[in-house]
Write a protein that holds these residues in place. Structure first.
Motif, PDB file in Angstrom:
ATOM      1  N   ARG A  52      -1.672   2.575  -2.965  1.00 25.90           N
ATOM      2  CA  ARG A  52      -1.345   2.570  -1.544  1.00 25.90           C
ATOM      3  C   ARG A  52      -2.597   2.820  -0.704  1.00 25.90           C
ATOM      4  O   ARG A  52      -2.801   2.198   0.335  1.00 25.90           O
ATOM      5  CB  ARG A  52      -0.270   3.606  -1.236  1.00 25.90           C
ATOM      6  N   GLU A  55      -4.478  -0.336  -0.642  1.00 26.08           N
ATOM      7  CA  GLU A  55      -3.799  -1.293   0.234  1.00 26.08           C
ATOM      8  C   GLU A  55      -4.065  -0.987   1.706  1.00 26.08           C
ATOM      9  O   GLU A  55      -4.321  -1.890   2.497  1.00 26.08           O
ATOM     10  CB  GLU A  55      -2.294  -1.258  -0.036  1.00 26.08           C
ATOM     11  N   GLY A  59      -6.085  -3.392   4.141  1.00 25.34           N
ATOM     12  CA  GLY A  59      -5.376  -3.807   5.349  1.00 25.34           C
ATOM     13  C   GLY A  59      -6.194  -3.544   6.598  1.00 25.34           C
ATOM     14  O   GLY A  59      -6.242  -4.368   7.520  1.00 25.34           O
ATOM     15  N   VAL A 156       0.814  -0.258   7.378  1.00 33.49           N
ATOM     16  CA  VAL A 156       0.865  -0.971   6.104  1.00 33.49           C
ATOM     17  C   VAL A 156       1.377  -2.390   6.321  1.00 33.49           C
ATOM     18  O   VAL A 156       0.808  -3.356   5.795  1.00 33.49           O
ATOM     19  CB  VAL A 156       1.738  -0.205   5.082  1.00 33.49           C
ATOM     20  N   ARG A 160      -0.782  -5.838   5.729  1.00 25.15           N
ATOM     21  CA  ARG A 160      -0.356  -6.923   4.837  1.00 25.15           C
ATOM     22  C   ARG A 160      -0.391  -8.259   5.568  1.00 25.15           C
ATOM     23  O   ARG A 160      -0.847  -9.266   5.031  1.00 25.15           O
ATOM     24  CB  ARG A 160       1.060  -6.651   4.320  1.00 25.15           C
TER      25      ARG A 160
END
Length: 188
Positions: A52, A55, A59, A156, A160
């Protein structure tokens, strides 16, 4: 085969229909299809936190890249990007063409800056992935309130979307033979 497909579809349907508050904790309830027990970073909890945080980092980079790609279509800095090479900002093409136009010294400076950022700015232990203690626009949110959890979920999701967006812009540039954002010409 039908039982496997039924289990697969029902698992993903349950995952997709979870509310935002339980989506963040979904990894604690069950692993996807029961395959993941331990990973390269320890148990499921440590793996989730690591992936995470990666990510969130990617991002954030993709959001900055997307804004940069759109901004360079409309404006340029005055001055030189490399006075020693007599290279102005106006001489640098948009998009992937800039990879060849910027001198090696410029890329070395960028790599050193990114490396220093990776070494100096660290994740705060025990905090949500991506929390470096700087807050959101100077407002610290350490209370795990609904607003903070909602902001993290939005970040998040936006990250994405930005990752897909920047890849789409690169693909469009390749398809249109180096012309950056050729589709935007229909608007003006």
């Amino acid at each position: 085969m039908i039982l496997f497909l039924d289990a697969f579809v029902s698992t993903w349907f349950q995952f997709l229909t979870l509310s935002r508050s339980t989506q963040c904790n979904h990894h604690r309830n069950k692993s996807p299809l029961g395959f993941i027990k331990n990973g390269p970073y320890g148990g499921p909890e440590e793996n989730f936190r690591h992936y995470r945080s990666v990510e969130v980092k990617h991002g954030r980079i993709a959001m900055a890249a997307t804004l940069g790609m759109l901004t360079q279509q409309t404006s340029r800095f005055d001055g030189f990007i490399s006075p020693s090479h007599n290279l102005k900002f106006d001489d640098i093409p948009n998009g992937l063409g800039a990879l060849k136009a910027v001198p090696l010294e410029g890329w070395v400076q960028i790599a050193v800056l990114i490396g220093l950022h990776e070494v100096i700015i660290k994740q705060r232990p025990g905090k949500a992935p991506g929390d470096f203690g700087t807050g959101y626009f100077g407002v610290a949110m350490d209370d795990q309130s609904a607003k903070q959890l909602s902001s993290l979920s939005a970040e998040v999701a936006n990250g994405r979307l930005a990752m897909l967006g920047i890849l789409g812009m690169f693909a469009s540039e390749i398809v249109h033979n180096g012309e950056v954002l050729a589709e935007t010409k229909i608007f003006g």
